[in-house]
Write a protein that holds these residues in place. Structure first.
Motif, PDB file in Angstrom:
ATOM      1  N   GLU A  15       0.797  -1.331   0.075  1.00 35.14           N
ATOM      2  CA  GLU A  15      -0.021  -0.119  -0.010  1.00 35.14           C
ATOM      3  C   GLU A  15       0.804   1.239   0.061  1.00 35.14           C
ATOM      4  OE1 GLU A  15      -3.585  -1.969   2.667  1.00 35.14           O
ATOM      5  OE2 GLU A  15      -2.177  -0.462   3.578  1.00 35.14           O
ATOM      6  N   VAL A  16       1.886   1.223   0.862  1.00 41.31           N
ATOM      7  CA  VAL A  16       2.746   2.367   0.947  1.00 41.31           C
ATOM      8  C   VAL A  16       3.296   2.522  -0.581  1.00 41.31           C
ATOM      9  CG1 VAL A  16       4.925   3.165   1.817  1.00 41.31           C
ATOM     10  CG2 VAL A  16       3.189   2.224   3.509  1.00 41.31           C
ATOM     11  N   ILE A  17       3.931   1.829  -0.902  1.00 38.14           N
ATOM     12  CA  ILE A  17       4.526   1.859  -2.446  1.00 38.14           C
ATOM     13  C   ILE A  17       3.596   2.313  -3.504  1.00 38.14           C
ATOM     14  CG2 ILE A  17       6.060   0.588  -4.127  1.00 38.14           C
ATOM     15  CD1 ILE A  17       7.656   1.486  -1.564  1.00 38.14           C
ATOM     16  N   ALA A  18       2.623   1.842  -3.307  1.00 38.01           N
ATOM     17  CA  ALA A  18       1.666   2.122  -4.557  1.00 38.01           C
ATOM     18  C   ALA A  18       1.127   3.687  -4.177  1.00 38.01           C
ATOM     19  CB  ALA A  18       0.372   1.117  -4.304  1.00 38.01           C
ATOM     20  N   GLU A  19       1.125   4.294  -3.028  1.00 37.92           N
ATOM     21  CA  GLU A  19       0.407   5.383  -2.828  1.00 37.92           C
ATOM     22  C   GLU A  19       1.182   6.697  -3.770  1.00 37.92           C
ATOM     23  OE1 GLU A  19       0.496   5.922   1.321  1.00 37.92           O
ATOM     24  OE2 GLU A  19      -1.110   4.429   1.783  1.00 37.92           O
ATOM     25  N   ARG A  20       2.373   6.433  -3.749  1.00 32.21           N
ATOM     26  CA  ARG A  20       3.240   7.813  -4.427  1.00 32.21           C
ATOM     27  C   ARG A  20       4.172   7.142  -5.433  1.00 32.21           C
ATOM     28  NH1 ARG A  20       3.696  11.863  -0.569  1.00 32.21           N
ATOM     29  NH2 ARG A  20       1.628  12.059   0.403  1.00 32.21           N
ATOM     30  N   PRO A  21       4.636   7.843  -6.485  1.00 30.94           N
ATOM     31  CA  PRO A  21       5.567   7.403  -7.210  1.00 30.94           C
ATOM     32  C   PRO A  21       6.951   7.614  -6.814  1.00 30.94           C
ATOM     33  CG  PRO A  21       4.755   9.735  -7.840  1.00 30.94           C
ATOM     34  CD  PRO A  21       3.951   9.224  -6.800  1.00 30.94           C
ATOM     35  N   TYR A  22       7.341   6.999  -5.848  1.00 33.42           N
ATOM     36  CA  TYR A  22       8.847   6.840  -5.374  1.00 33.42           C
ATOM     37  C   TYR A  22       9.633   6.691  -6.290  1.00 33.42           C
ATOM     38  CZ  TYR A  22       5.949   6.853  -0.701  1.00 33.42           C
ATOM     39  OH  TYR A  22       5.291   7.007   0.083  1.00 33.42           O
ATOM     40  N   ASP A  23      10.884   7.220  -6.550  1.00 35.33           N
ATOM     41  CA  ASP A  23      11.887   6.923  -7.515  1.00 35.33           C
ATOM     42  C   ASP A  23      13.162   6.587  -6.555  1.00 35.33           C
ATOM     43  OD1 ASP A  23      13.014  10.235  -8.356  1.00 35.33           O
ATOM     44  OD2 ASP A  23      12.789   9.340  -6.392  1.00 35.33           O
ATOM     45  N   GLY A  24      12.898   6.589  -5.217  1.00 36.03           N
ATOM     46  CA  GLY A  24      14.189   5.992  -4.562  1.00 36.03           C
ATOM     47  C   GLY A  24      13.788   5.539  -3.112  1.00 36.03           C
ATOM     48  N   LEU A  56      10.687  -5.523  -1.169  1.00 31.39           N
ATOM     49  CA  LEU A  56      11.190  -5.552  -2.640  1.00 31.39           C
ATOM     50  C   LEU A  56      10.107  -6.071  -3.305  1.00 31.39           C
ATOM     51  CD1 LEU A  56      14.637  -7.346  -2.366  1.00 31.39           C
ATOM     52  CD2 LEU A  56      14.070  -5.213  -3.102  1.00 31.39           C
ATOM     53  N   MET A  57       9.174  -6.807  -3.013  1.00 31.02           N
ATOM     54  CA  MET A  57       8.149  -7.585  -3.483  1.00 31.02           C
ATOM     55  C   MET A  57       7.103  -6.267  -3.488  1.00 31.02           C
ATOM     56  SD  MET A  57       7.386 -11.372  -1.797  1.00 31.02           S
ATOM     57  CE  MET A  57       6.217 -11.651  -3.264  1.00 31.02           C
ATOM     58  N   ALA A  58       6.874  -5.448  -2.771  1.00 32.14           N
ATOM     59  CA  ALA A  58       6.153  -4.335  -2.865  1.00 32.14           C
ATOM     60  C   ALA A  58       6.621  -3.509  -3.937  1.00 32.14           C
ATOM     61  CB  ALA A  58       6.043  -3.573  -1.644  1.00 32.14           C
ATOM     62  N   LEU A  59       7.919  -3.199  -4.269  1.00 31.88           N
ATOM     63  CA  LEU A  59       8.297  -2.585  -5.127  1.00 31.88           C
ATOM     64  C   LEU A  59       8.122  -3.309  -6.576  1.00 31.88           C
ATOM     65  CD1 LEU A  59      11.780  -1.428  -3.762  1.00 31.88           C
ATOM     66  CD2 LEU A  59       9.727   0.085  -4.226  1.00 31.88           C
ATOM     67  N   ASP A  60       8.081  -4.732  -6.563  1.00 29.72           N
ATOM     68  CA  ASP A  60       8.015  -5.402  -7.438  1.00 29.72           C
ATOM     69  C   ASP A  60       6.685  -5.347  -8.232  1.00 29.72           C
ATOM     70  OD1 ASP A  60       9.361  -6.926  -9.486  1.00 29.72           O
ATOM     71  OD2 ASP A  60       8.044  -8.733  -8.986  1.00 29.72           O
ATOM     72  N   SER A  61       5.654  -4.929  -7.120  1.00 24.93           N
ATOM     73  CA  SER A  61       4.141  -4.974  -7.562  1.00 24.93           C
ATOM     74  C   SER A  61       3.732  -3.843  -8.615  1.00 24.93           C
ATOM     75  CB  SER A  61       3.461  -4.984  -6.401  1.00 24.93           C
ATOM     76  OG  SER A  61       3.534  -3.653  -5.577  1.00 24.93           O
ATOM     77  N   VAL A  62       4.703  -2.726  -8.371  1.00 19.80           N
ATOM     78  CA  VAL A  62       4.348  -1.509  -9.475  1.00 19.80           C
ATOM     79  C   VAL A  62       5.492  -1.312 -10.404  1.00 19.80           C
ATOM     80  CG1 VAL A  62       3.484  -0.294  -7.331  1.00 19.80           C
ATOM     81  CG2 VAL A  62       5.821  -0.168  -8.001  1.00 19.80           C
ATOM     82  N   ARG A  63       6.203  -2.427 -10.766  1.00 20.44           N
ATOM     83  CA  ARG A  63       7.084  -2.615 -11.654  1.00 20.44           C
ATOM     84  C   ARG A  63       6.784  -2.337 -13.009  1.00 20.44           C
ATOM     85  NH1 ARG A  63      11.184  -7.834 -12.513  1.00 20.44           N
ATOM     86  NH2 ARG A  63      12.536  -7.145 -14.102  1.00 20.44           N
ATOM     87  N   ALA A  64       5.741  -2.696 -13.410  1.00 23.19           N
ATOM     88  CA  ALA A  64       5.196  -2.547 -14.852  1.00 23.19           C
ATOM     89  C   ALA A  64       5.013  -1.108 -15.146  1.00 23.19           C
ATOM     90  CB  ALA A  64       4.140  -3.355 -15.245  1.00 23.19           C
ATOM     91  N   ASP A  65       4.523  -0.355 -14.009  1.00 21.03           N
ATOM     92  CA  ASP A  65       4.292   1.042 -14.242  1.00 21.03           C
ATOM     93  C   ASP A  65       5.216   2.461 -14.048  1.00 21.03           C
ATOM     94  OD1 ASP A  65       1.618  -0.014 -14.794  1.00 21.03           O
ATOM     95  OD2 ASP A  65       1.188  -0.108 -12.581  1.00 21.03           O
ATOM     96  N   ARG A  66       6.163   1.929 -13.690  1.00 20.04           N
ATOM     97  CA  ARG A  66       7.401   2.602 -13.310  1.00 20.04           C
ATOM     98  C   ARG A  66       8.918   2.268 -13.724  1.00 20.04           C
ATOM     99  NH1 ARG A  66       5.928   3.643  -6.681  1.00 20.04           N
ATOM    100  NH2 ARG A  66       3.671   3.855  -7.210  1.00 20.04           N
ATOM    101  N   PRO A  67       9.697   3.165 -13.661  1.00 18.20           N
ATOM    102  CA  PRO A  67      11.079   2.832 -14.176  1.00 18.20           C
ATOM    103  C   PRO A  67      11.828   2.125 -13.062  1.00 18.20           C
ATOM    104  CG  PRO A  67      10.721   5.224 -13.923  1.00 18.20           C
ATOM    105  CD  PRO A  67       9.312   4.792 -13.944  1.00 18.20           C
ATOM    106  N   PRO A  68      12.876   1.389 -13.142  1.00 21.34           N
ATOM    107  CA  PRO A  68      13.496   0.917 -11.988  1.00 21.34           C
ATOM    108  C   PRO A  68      13.647   1.768 -10.825  1.00 21.34           C
ATOM    109  CG  PRO A  68      14.580   0.182 -14.191  1.00 21.34           C
ATOM    110  CD  PRO A  68      13.416   1.177 -14.288  1.00 21.34           C
ATOM    111  N   ILE A  69      13.472   1.348  -9.685  1.00 19.46           N
ATOM    112  CA  ILE A  69      13.571   2.402  -8.629  1.00 19.46           C
ATOM    113  C   ILE A  69      14.959   2.262  -8.036  1.00 19.46           C
ATOM    114  CG2 ILE A  69      12.844   2.710  -6.179  1.00 19.46           C
ATOM    115  CD1 ILE A  69       9.744   1.980  -6.883  1.00 19.46           C
TER     116      ILE A  69
END
Length: 273
Positions: A15-24, A56-69
């Protein structure tokens, strides 16, 4: 903004990772006592290893929509173990000797394996003995030499105990320098890669040197009690060549006198706090 969560809660991390377009991401959440990990190995693996996996799995869940974090993992010099001689280089293979160290090696390996897929751009930092203070916040860990010296100066302890003659040498690095290393690591994290850097002063100070430096810096005598020697590594210092070269980083505030001055100013009950 402050967002609360627990790395052990995989759903909350997603949920945290999906809330914002974090790049780092700078991943510092961990349990950090080698001694405590002997009594609670499962807890240490749950937080340090599984917690890293959940993030890491949370980051992977948004992988298709964002450049590599860009991802920076806070590891520890403890992964090197106690059998080394001389300055510790990142070229050395890990030699973990406690559940804490093993859990951190496993976290490093998770990050490296995930970075190899191209999903993240990753860096692992291995800080040595973090000390000093920033913004009025200082280290109060009762397992560490500088806080215990300060506890003695403010009357909380009758004396500081040293193993043997206090000749064991450790590498102390200012928390502000460590923060700078994380910022620089986020900036240089390379796609499809995983790099490892030591974060230390590159110099050593014995426990007796720390006491003497406190006395000369603050003008206060520190009461000490020399205990029987214990089996411990005589010297653990960092080779920071790679961090200097690749990150453009330097331990600018990690002179021991500066560390002690800053830590004492922020210490509860000190005359300067």
């Amino acid at each position: 903004d402050l967002v609360l969560g627990d790395v052990r809660d995989r759903q909350r991390m997603s949920e945290v990772i999906a809330e914002r377009p974090y790049d780092g991401v700078a991943h510092l959440a961990a349990l950090t006592s080698g001694r405590d990990s002997l009594a609670d190995p499962l807890g240490y693996f749950d937080v340090n290893t599984v917690g890293t996996l959940n993030l890491l799995m949370a980051l992977d869940s948004v992988r298709a929509d964002r450049p590599p974090i860009r991802f920076v993992l806070a590891s520890t010099n403890i992964v090197y173990g106690s059998i080394r001689i001389g300055a510790l280089s990142v070229a050395l293979d890990p030699h973990p000797e406690s559940p804490y160290a093993i859990s951190k090696v496993a976290a490093e390996q998770l990050v490296a394996a995930h970075a190899a897929t191209g999903a993240i751009s990753a860096v692992t930092l291995r800080p040595f003995n973090i000390a000093g203070a920033v913004g009025g916040v200082t280290d109060t860990d009762r397992a560490r030499i500088i806080p215990n010296i300060f506890r003695t100066l403010t009357g909380e302890l009758p004396y500081v105990t040293l193993n043997g003659d206090g000749s064991a040498v450790r590498d102390f690095v200012h928390v502000a320098d460590v923060a700078t290393a994380f910022r620089l690591a986020l900036e240089v994290a390379a796609p499809d890669g995983h790099a490892v850097y030591n974060v230390g002063s590159g110099a050593g100070a014995s426990m007796a040197d720390v006491v003497a430096t406190v006395e000369s810096t603050l003008g206060i005598t520190v009461k000490i009690l020399n205990m029987p020697p214990k089996p411990e590594p005589p010297t653990l210092t960092a080779d920071v060549t790679r961090a200097r070269t690749a990150l453009g980083w330097a331990p600018d505030r990690s002179d021991l006198r500066q560390i002690i001055t800053d830590a004492w100013k922020a210490w509860p009950g000190s005359m300067q706090a």
